[in-house]
Design an enzyme around this catalytic site. Structure first.
Site, PDB file in Angstrom:
ATOM      1  N   ASP A   1       0.815  -1.215   0.000  1.00 55.40           N
ATOM      2  CA  ASP A   1       0.000   0.000   0.000  1.00 55.40           C
ATOM      3  C   ASP A   1       0.856   1.276   0.000  1.00 55.40           C
ATOM      4  OD1 ASP A   1      -1.921  -1.894   0.404  1.00 55.40           O
ATOM      5  OD2 ASP A   1      -2.580  -1.143   2.358  1.00 55.40           O
ATOM      6  N   ASP A   2       0.213   2.355  -0.359  1.00 54.49           N
ATOM      7  CA  ASP A   2       0.692   3.743  -0.186  1.00 54.49           C
ATOM      8  C   ASP A   2       1.702   4.228  -1.232  1.00 54.49           C
ATOM      9  OD1 ASP A   2      -0.859   3.413   2.033  1.00 54.49           O
ATOM     10  OD2 ASP A   2       0.709   3.838   3.502  1.00 54.49           O
ATOM     11  N   HIS A  55      -6.057   2.787  -3.833  1.00 54.77           N
ATOM     12  CA  HIS A  55      -5.947   3.021  -2.385  1.00 54.77           C
ATOM     13  C   HIS A  55      -6.365   4.461  -2.063  1.00 54.77           C
ATOM     14  CE1 HIS A  55      -4.746   2.087   1.633  1.00 54.77           C
ATOM     15  NE2 HIS A  55      -3.608   2.744   1.641  1.00 54.77           N
ATOM     16  N   HIS A  76      -5.070   9.145   0.537  1.00 55.20           N
ATOM     17  CA  HIS A  76      -5.067   8.433   1.809  1.00 55.20           C
ATOM     18  C   HIS A  76      -5.964   9.080   2.853  1.00 55.20           C
ATOM     19  CE1 HIS A  76      -3.408   5.638   4.809  1.00 55.20           C
ATOM     20  NE2 HIS A  76      -3.011   4.953   3.762  1.00 55.20           N
ATOM     21  N   HIS A 128       3.809  -2.198   2.998  1.00 54.49           N
ATOM     22  CA  HIS A 128       3.835  -0.823   2.469  1.00 54.49           C
ATOM     23  C   HIS A 128       5.107  -0.639   1.656  1.00 54.49           C
ATOM     24  CE1 HIS A 128       1.148  -0.829   5.904  1.00 54.49           C
ATOM     25  NE2 HIS A 128       0.478   0.098   5.246  1.00 54.49           N
TER      26      HIS A 128
HETATM   27 NI    NI Z   1      -2.436   2.989   3.414  1.00 51.95          NI
END
Ligand code: NI
Length: 282
Positions: free
Chosen positions: A96-97, A147, A151, A238
Site C-alpha cells: 500500500d501507499d 488506495h 489516503h 507498504h
Molecule cells: Ni495505506
C-alpha cells in the site's frame, strides 16, 4: 504650437549635422540585422564545446523510464490468470501507499527475481508523479489496486467525496497506461455503510498485518509474516519503507520453500471487473 512628432528625429535648426560615421552606424543596425545577429550568436553558442557534467547518482523517475526499456521478466497477463487457490496454497502479498520512487522499483526487481505475483494499492496523487512505475507494474503483470487519491479516512467523507477519491485514482491509473483497478483498499482499513455503498469496486482488506511501518529490523517483518502465514491469507505491506524491500528479498524464497504460490488479490478472490463485496482472505 502644433506638435509635429514626425519631426522629432530631425536635428534642431542650427545644430551641426551629425558626423557621417554615426549616420552609417544607424544604417547598419536595422532591426532585421540585429535579429539575424542574435540568431547567429545563439546558433554559435549551441556549437560551443561545453564541459560534460556527470549525471547525478540517482534520478528516480528518469532511472525508471530507462529501466523500462530493458528486457524484463514478464508474468502472465491478465492478472486474473493464476493458480487455483482452492487447490493450492496461495498467499497474496499486497503493498500500500506507493508508488515510491526508490522502494517500489526495488520491490519489483525482487518480485521479478522470484517470479512472485503481488498487488500494489496505489495512491492517485503518487500515480501522477510516477507513471513509469505504474507502466512497469502493468507490463510485468502485477495487479494495480486503488488506495484512494490522498489516503483520506473515507469514513469522515461524504458519499460524493468518497466517489471522487476513487474515480480520480481510477482515472490516474488509466492515464498512466494501465487498466482501471478492480480492487480497492480503504485507507486505514476504515469502512462504514457510506464507504461500502460509494466505492464501486471490490473492498479488499487483509488478515496478516506485519506492521512493516513500525519494524526496527527486516527480520521483525519476516518473523511476523512467517508466524501468521496460512493458505488463503492476504498480507498488508507498504512499499514506502526500505526495510520492507529488504525483508521481502529474504521472505519470498522462504514462503516459496514452504510451498506457497504468491498471487494477486484478484487471483486469490477470483475478482472480475465490476465485482463488489468485502474480502479479507479465503
Ligand atoms: Ni495505506
Amino acid at each position: 504650437m502644433i506638435r509635429r512628432p514626425y519631426l522629432k528625429r530631425e536635428g534642431k535648426a542650427g545644430r551641426p549635422a551629425r558626423p557621417a560615421l554615426f549616420r552609417s552606424w544607424r544604417l547598419l543596425f536595422t532591426p532585421q540585422l540585429v535579429v539575424s545577429l542574435v540568431a547567429a550568436l545563439t546558433a554559435l553558442y549551441g556549437l560551443w564545446p561545453r564541459p560534460v557534467t556527470e549525471a547525478p547518482a540517482r534520478i528516480p523517475v528518469i532511472a525508471d523510464v530507462t529501466r523500462s526499456r530493458l528486457p524484463l521478466v514478464v508474468h502472465p497477463l491478465p492478472t486474473r490468470d493464476g493458480p487455483d487457490c482452492a487447490l493450492v496454497a496461495c498467499l497474496a502479498l499486497s503493498f500500500d501507499d506507493g508508488p515510491d520512487a526508490a522502494v517500489t522499483p526495488r520491490l519489483l526487481d525482487i518480485l521479478d527475481k522470484y517470479h512472485a505475483q503481488a498487488t500494489f494499492f496505489v495512491l492517485g496523487n503518487r500515480v501522477v508523479r510516477y507513471p513509469a512505475i505504474i507502466q512497469r507494474m502493468y507490463r510485468e503483470g502485477f495487479e494495480i489496486g486503488n488506495h484512494s487519491w490522498d489516503h483520506a479516512d473515507l469514513t469522515k467523507l461524504t458519499a460524493p467525496q468518497i466517489a471522487e477519491e476513487v474515480s480520480r485514482t481510477q482515472d490516474a491509473v488509466l492515464a498512466a497506461g494501465a487498466p482501471e483497478p478492480v480492487a480497492f483498499r480503504p485507507p486505514y482499513g476504515a469502512l462504514n455503510t457510506t464507504v461500502r455503498q460509494s466505492v464501486p469496486l471490490a473492498l479488499t482488506l487483509w488478515n496478516i498485518d506485519p506492521k512493516d511501518w513500525d519494524a526496527k529490523t527486516s527480520q521483525q517483518i519476516i518473523d511476523r509474516v512467517l508466524a501468521n502465514a496460512r493458505p488463503g491469507r492476504v498480507v498488508d505491506f507498504h512499499d514506502t519503507h526500505a526495510l520492507t524491500a529488504e525483508a521481502l528479498d529474504k521472505l519470498i524464497p522462504q514462503l516459496q520453500q514452504q510451498g506457497y504460490q504468491l498471487v494477486t488479490v484478484s487471483q486469490m478472490f477470483g475478482l472480475d471487473p465490476g465485482d463488489r463485496g468485502e474480502f479479507y482472505g479465503r
